[in-house]
Design a protein around this motif. Sequence first.
Motif, PDB file in Angstrom:
ATOM      1  N   PHE A 260       0.834  -1.202   0.000  1.00 23.13           N
ATOM      2  CA  PHE A 260       0.000   0.000   0.000  1.00 23.13           C
ATOM      3  C   PHE A 260       0.873   1.259   0.000  1.00 23.13           C
ATOM      4  O   PHE A 260       0.659   2.179  -0.792  1.00 23.13           O
ATOM      5  CB  PHE A 260      -0.924  -0.007   1.216  1.00 23.13           C
ATOM      6  CG  PHE A 260      -1.562   1.313   1.520  1.00 23.13           C
ATOM      7  CD1 PHE A 260      -2.517   1.852   0.677  1.00 23.13           C
ATOM      8  CD2 PHE A 260      -1.197   2.028   2.655  1.00 23.13           C
ATOM      9  CE1 PHE A 260      -3.104   3.087   0.957  1.00 23.13           C
ATOM     10  CE2 PHE A 260      -1.774   3.252   2.936  1.00 23.13           C
ATOM     11  CZ  PHE A 260      -2.727   3.783   2.088  1.00 23.13           C
ATOM     12  N   ARG A 264       1.129   4.030  -3.070  1.00 24.26           N
ATOM     13  CA  ARG A 264       0.823   5.438  -2.823  1.00 24.26           C
ATOM     14  C   ARG A 264       2.020   6.319  -3.192  1.00 24.26           C
ATOM     15  O   ARG A 264       1.858   7.414  -3.743  1.00 24.26           O
ATOM     16  CB  ARG A 264       0.460   5.631  -1.352  1.00 24.26           C
ATOM     17  CG  ARG A 264      -0.900   5.087  -0.965  1.00 24.26           C
ATOM     18  CD  ARG A 264      -2.025   5.874  -1.624  1.00 24.26           C
ATOM     19  NE  ARG A 264      -2.060   7.244  -1.175  1.00 24.26           N
ATOM     20  CZ  ARG A 264      -2.795   7.684  -0.163  1.00 24.26           C
ATOM     21  NH1 ARG A 264      -3.559   6.824   0.516  1.00 24.26           N
ATOM     22  NH2 ARG A 264      -2.791   8.942   0.183  1.00 24.26           N
ATOM     23  N   VAL A 271      -6.096   2.418  -1.321  1.00 19.56           N
ATOM     24  CA  VAL A 271      -6.479   2.270   0.083  1.00 19.56           C
ATOM     25  C   VAL A 271      -6.078   0.869   0.522  1.00 19.56           C
ATOM     26  O   VAL A 271      -5.837  -0.016  -0.306  1.00 19.56           O
ATOM     27  CB  VAL A 271      -7.998   2.480   0.297  1.00 19.56           C
ATOM     28  CG1 VAL A 271      -8.393   3.899  -0.017  1.00 19.56           C
ATOM     29  CG2 VAL A 271      -8.811   1.491  -0.537  1.00 19.56           C
ATOM     30  N   LEU A 273      -6.864  -2.520   3.288  1.00 22.04           N
ATOM     31  CA  LEU A 273      -7.945  -3.173   4.013  1.00 22.04           C
ATOM     32  C   LEU A 273      -7.395  -4.452   4.632  1.00 22.04           C
ATOM     33  O   LEU A 273      -6.983  -5.366   3.913  1.00 22.04           O
ATOM     34  CB  LEU A 273      -9.104  -3.497   3.072  1.00 22.04           C
ATOM     35  CG  LEU A 273     -10.420  -3.941   3.709  1.00 22.04           C
ATOM     36  CD1 LEU A 273     -11.004  -2.811   4.538  1.00 22.04           C
ATOM     37  CD2 LEU A 273     -11.408  -4.366   2.632  1.00 22.04           C
ATOM     38  N   GLU A 281     -11.841   2.862   9.911  1.00 22.33           N
ATOM     39  CA  GLU A 281     -10.847   2.872   8.842  1.00 22.33           C
ATOM     40  C   GLU A 281     -11.287   1.991   7.679  1.00 22.33           C
ATOM     41  O   GLU A 281     -11.133   2.356   6.505  1.00 22.33           O
ATOM     42  CB  GLU A 281      -9.494   2.405   9.378  1.00 22.33           C
ATOM     43  CG  GLU A 281      -8.833   3.373  10.339  1.00 22.33           C
ATOM     44  CD  GLU A 281      -7.591   2.798  10.974  1.00 22.33           C
ATOM     45  OE1 GLU A 281      -6.656   3.576  11.256  1.00 22.33           O
ATOM     46  OE2 GLU A 281      -7.543   1.567  11.208  1.00 22.33           O
ATOM     47  N   ARG A 282     -11.846   0.830   7.986  1.00 16.97           N
ATOM     48  CA  ARG A 282     -12.297  -0.066   6.927  1.00 16.97           C
ATOM     49  C   ARG A 282     -13.491   0.525   6.189  1.00 16.97           C
ATOM     50  O   ARG A 282     -13.582   0.450   4.954  1.00 16.97           O
ATOM     51  CB  ARG A 282     -12.647  -1.429   7.525  1.00 16.97           C
ATOM     52  CG  ARG A 282     -11.441  -2.142   8.103  1.00 16.97           C
ATOM     53  CD  ARG A 282     -11.820  -3.326   8.962  1.00 16.97           C
ATOM     54  NE  ARG A 282     -12.352  -4.428   8.184  1.00 16.97           N
ATOM     55  CZ  ARG A 282     -12.606  -5.624   8.701  1.00 16.97           C
ATOM     56  NH1 ARG A 282     -12.362  -5.853   9.984  1.00 16.97           N
ATOM     57  NH2 ARG A 282     -13.088  -6.589   7.950  1.00 16.97           N
ATOM     58  N   ASP A 284     -14.227   3.728   5.863  1.00 21.87           N
ATOM     59  CA  ASP A 284     -13.748   4.854   5.054  1.00 21.87           C
ATOM     60  C   ASP A 284     -13.047   4.373   3.786  1.00 21.87           C
ATOM     61  O   ASP A 284     -13.197   4.975   2.711  1.00 21.87           O
ATOM     62  CB  ASP A 284     -12.799   5.726   5.877  1.00 21.87           C
ATOM     63  CG  ASP A 284     -13.510   6.483   6.993  1.00 21.87           C
ATOM     64  OD1 ASP A 284     -14.757   6.552   6.953  1.00 21.87           O
ATOM     65  OD2 ASP A 284     -12.836   6.978   7.899  1.00 21.87           O
ATOM     66  N   ALA A 285     -12.274   3.280   3.916  1.00 22.73           N
ATOM     67  CA  ALA A 285     -11.572   2.756   2.747  1.00 22.73           C
ATOM     68  C   ALA A 285     -12.554   2.265   1.690  1.00 22.73           C
ATOM     69  O   ALA A 285     -12.414   2.559   0.491  1.00 22.73           O
ATOM     70  CB  ALA A 285     -10.637   1.626   3.168  1.00 22.73           C
ATOM     71  N   ALA A 288     -14.309   5.168   0.006  1.00 23.18           N
ATOM     72  CA  ALA A 288     -13.452   5.834  -0.976  1.00 23.18           C
ATOM     73  C   ALA A 288     -13.468   5.091  -2.304  1.00 23.18           C
ATOM     74  O   ALA A 288     -13.440   5.705  -3.380  1.00 23.18           O
ATOM     75  CB  ALA A 288     -12.020   5.943  -0.440  1.00 23.18           C
ATOM     76  N   ALA A 294     -10.656   6.438  -4.730  1.00 26.26           N
ATOM     77  CA  ALA A 294      -9.555   5.491  -4.789  1.00 26.26           C
ATOM     78  C   ALA A 294      -9.868   4.459  -5.861  1.00 26.26           C
ATOM     79  O   ALA A 294     -11.031   4.112  -6.086  1.00 26.26           O
ATOM     80  CB  ALA A 294      -9.335   4.814  -3.437  1.00 26.26           C
ATOM     81  N   CYS A 297      -7.429  -1.182  -4.145  1.00 31.43           N
ATOM     82  CA  CYS A 297      -7.544  -1.620  -2.755  1.00 31.43           C
ATOM     83  C   CYS A 297      -6.579  -2.765  -2.529  1.00 31.43           C
ATOM     84  O   CYS A 297      -6.648  -3.792  -3.210  1.00 31.43           O
ATOM     85  CB  CYS A 297      -8.976  -2.060  -2.444  1.00 31.43           C
ATOM     86  SG  CYS A 297      -9.196  -2.680  -0.757  1.00 31.43           S
TER      87      CYS A 297
END
Length: 613
Positions: A260, A264, A271, A273, A281-282, A284-285, A288, A294, A297
Amino acid sequence: MPFPTLPAVFEATLAAQGYGEPTPVQAAVLSETRTDADLLVSAQTGSGKTVAFGLSIGPTLLQDQPRLGKPGAPLALVIAPTRELAQQVGRELEWLYAQAGAQVVCCVGGMDARQEARRLQAGCHIVVGTPGRLRDHMERGRADFSALRAIVLDEADEMLDLGFKDDLEAILDSTPEDKRTLLFSATLAKDIVALARQYQRDAVRIDTTVRDVPHGDIEYRAIRVVPNELEWAVVNVLRFYATGGALVFCATRESVRHLFGSLRERGFSAVALSGEMSQKERTDALQALRDGHARVCVATDVAARGLDLPDLNLVIHAELPQNKAALLHRSGRTGRAGRKGMSVLLVPTTRQKKAEILLRSAGIQAQWSGPPSAEAIRAADRDRLMADPILQEAGSEEDQALAASLLAAVGPDQVAQALIRLYRSRLPEPEDVFEPIPEPRRQKPERMERGARQKDRDEGQGGGQGGFAGVPWFRLSVGRTSNADPKWLIPLICRLGHITKNDIGAIRIFDRETLFEINPKVADRFLHAVDAHPDESTRIEPVLDKGFSRPPPRKQGPGKGGPYVSAKAGPKGPAKGPAKGPGKGSHKGRDNGAGNGPVKAGKKSFRKKVRMD
């Protein structure tokens, strides 16, 4: 084939969502004329199961009424193995039952249990949740399942694999006996059949899976890569197939974090996961990805079940799955609901046999190739630029006026070049990767009599002491004066030559150079790789005369202070003095490697030794 006759509220909703005809599992489930029958259904992931059981329990919940009544104790319960799958099922049922006036409550771990309890106590029609959270609400008196008319177990095999058997039994034991029970599973193993026999009544068996036939909407590709270029291969695959979203699977959380960060850094909108992430966090990912913020993944197998990501056209197995089931579930994230998808396995040359067995066990015929080259990616970029719909769209009057002014000011060539630079600036640069040549299956080496083998070694055939007959030697322009050490020499040789440490034999370190053996089976490929990637600071060249820059010392036997050290990893830190070796003599320089003598490199008889001369 159109949908069978359904209540009017569902026909209008399906038409609004663009559902013209049912998927095979939907058609099979809805063809059952008994509206009170229990169902035991096996179906592939991504086959439209949520809509299938949502429509199937509709008549049971409505009971000939056009809409559901005032919310109270739940009428239906859907249990799913993971938070993401439960939340996805909840969203599907919300739009499916919107015109029926249904209130849907989702209860999953990691969310606010008090808020869930308030929603349950306010009344609802359908509850969707995970086994642990549902049992907790039930035992605390927050959830009343006494009025249930239908219960659905989605991905039942996964729930049993995750150890939820006790939770499921506790929930099912608390529900009315006259309810409908629908059990959906990818496979019907013995424990699934036992669960169905215990909690279902004369269940109708529906099987929509096709044995030993891969998903028809998924194209499989297997790409050979050298082991130390896996990360670069991921980059090039993502760049070559640059349409839609992509899901990249890794085996561990640490691998997810590393890949990841690397993607980036290269400019990909990515993102991560994995199981160590918090629920927020999961969530939001995933949001996205759904919003288009995004495109990639990177995930562990926690994302292999139940997730339905929009516009997901590509699945990359950056690390091979453990078994056939994991391969199919990972790949099943694409090619869903009639859409086409592609599943790409990145196969290190050292694990090609495992990949072949894995594909054969799953009944998959994959197309084998090397990784996409940088030239092929740039050619695909040109084609995509020329076919970009934005070039065909008609502009507004304001756009046309500005375009005319721009062309008059700088000319068409400059405008076109600026467009190309702008287009390329949004694309990460492709990597220069090595395409490994497929090697024939290795035959077991002929056994050599001990006396003949010792004679070859003593005469120095194949390059010198510690070697074997016919083994080529190479020279590296780094020696003891540059702090040469096997700990970093071996990874350096592997990276420059696209080989693994098991292909390196004896290593001899001199003051200004290092000589090392390379397995004859990969020597040509090794030489081609180092020529293609020259590094002036660390030149590698073959030792054509099979000699050395200076005569090697005579080999000393055990107890005589022999200078051999192993290249395997061992105690950390610099040597603090001579270490006692076999017998009573000291072995000078043993701590520059580690271990206690010659060590076999893998299963072959190609031994790795390091000699400090």
